[in-house]
Structures are given as structure tokens and as C-alpha cells.
Design a protein around this motif. Sequence first.
Motif, PDB file in Angstrom:
ATOM      1  N   PHE A  90     -13.940   3.530  -4.617  1.00 17.52           N
ATOM      2  CA  PHE A  90     -13.468   4.795  -5.159  1.00 17.52           C
ATOM      3  C   PHE A  90     -13.116   4.673  -6.645  1.00 17.52           C
ATOM      4  O   PHE A  90     -13.523   5.503  -7.461  1.00 17.52           O
ATOM      5  N   SER A 102     -12.518  -0.339   0.026  1.00 18.84           N
ATOM      6  CA  SER A 102     -12.662   1.111  -0.101  1.00 18.84           C
ATOM      7  C   SER A 102     -12.018   1.607  -1.396  1.00 18.84           C
ATOM      8  O   SER A 102     -12.545   2.504  -2.056  1.00 18.84           O
ATOM      9  N   SER A 103     -10.913   1.002  -1.779  1.00 20.97           N
ATOM     10  CA  SER A 103     -10.240   1.405  -3.015  1.00 20.97           C
ATOM     11  C   SER A 103     -11.080   1.044  -4.237  1.00 20.97           C
ATOM     12  O   SER A 103     -11.204   1.845  -5.169  1.00 20.97           O
ATOM     13  N   ARG A 113      -6.134   9.269  -1.883  1.00 14.42           N
ATOM     14  CA  ARG A 113      -6.407   9.095  -0.466  1.00 14.42           C
ATOM     15  C   ARG A 113      -6.678   7.634  -0.081  1.00 14.42           C
ATOM     16  O   ARG A 113      -6.198   7.165   0.958  1.00 14.42           O
ATOM     17  N   CYS A 114      -7.425   6.913  -0.906  1.00 15.24           N
ATOM     18  CA  CYS A 114      -7.788   5.540  -0.523  1.00 15.24           C
ATOM     19  C   CYS A 114      -6.577   4.607  -0.500  1.00 15.24           C
ATOM     20  O   CYS A 114      -6.665   3.515   0.055  1.00 15.24           O
ATOM     21  N   TRP A 133       0.818  -1.221   0.000  1.00 16.26           N
ATOM     22  CA  TRP A 133       0.000   0.000   0.000  1.00 16.26           C
ATOM     23  C   TRP A 133       0.849   1.267   0.000  1.00 16.26           C
ATOM     24  O   TRP A 133       0.527   2.243  -0.678  1.00 16.26           O
ATOM     25  N   PRO A 144      -5.887   2.186   3.987  1.00 18.73           N
ATOM     26  CA  PRO A 144      -6.214   1.534   2.718  1.00 18.73           C
ATOM     27  C   PRO A 144      -6.844   0.161   2.909  1.00 18.73           C
ATOM     28  O   PRO A 144      -6.493  -0.569   3.840  1.00 18.73           O
TER      29      PRO A 144
END
Length: 73
Positions: free
Chosen positions: A51, A47-48, A37-38, A27, A43
Motif C-alpha cells: 500500500f 500488505s502495508s 486501513r492496512c 500496530w 495488519p
Amino acid sequence: MNNNPNNPLHGVKLESILNKLVDYYGWEELGYKINIRCFNFEPSINSSLKFLRKTPWARQKVEKLYLNTFSQK
């Protein structure tokens, strides 16, 4: 992603791309290479993915890094 069979990413899922990049770079390095940001703050794959699916410019950067990293040229 384009549905063209000649596209090198044809049939490759975004989750697979992201998992392979995280396994390869981690990461921290991934967040350095693509400063979003993600990747830099708490991380996670989920969530990634959320996005990247909503943000075409970020997805393009991830796909480009994947191709540059793993292409057999």
C-alpha cells in the motif's frame, strides 16, 4: 524518497522504517497515529509495504512519523 545524501531518509529502506515503527509503537498505536486501513485491519508488513509503495501521501505520513520519532534533535 529523495536520492539526496542530505535527506535524513537517504539509504533507509521503507521496510526498515515500517519495521522500526511497528517495533516501537505496535500496530494498534501506529494505526491510531496514522489512520490507514492496512494498519488497522489485519495488519502485516507485506500488505502495508504494498500500500505505502503505491500511495505517496501515506508514505509521507509514515516517513514523517519515523523522523519525528527517531530523529536525534
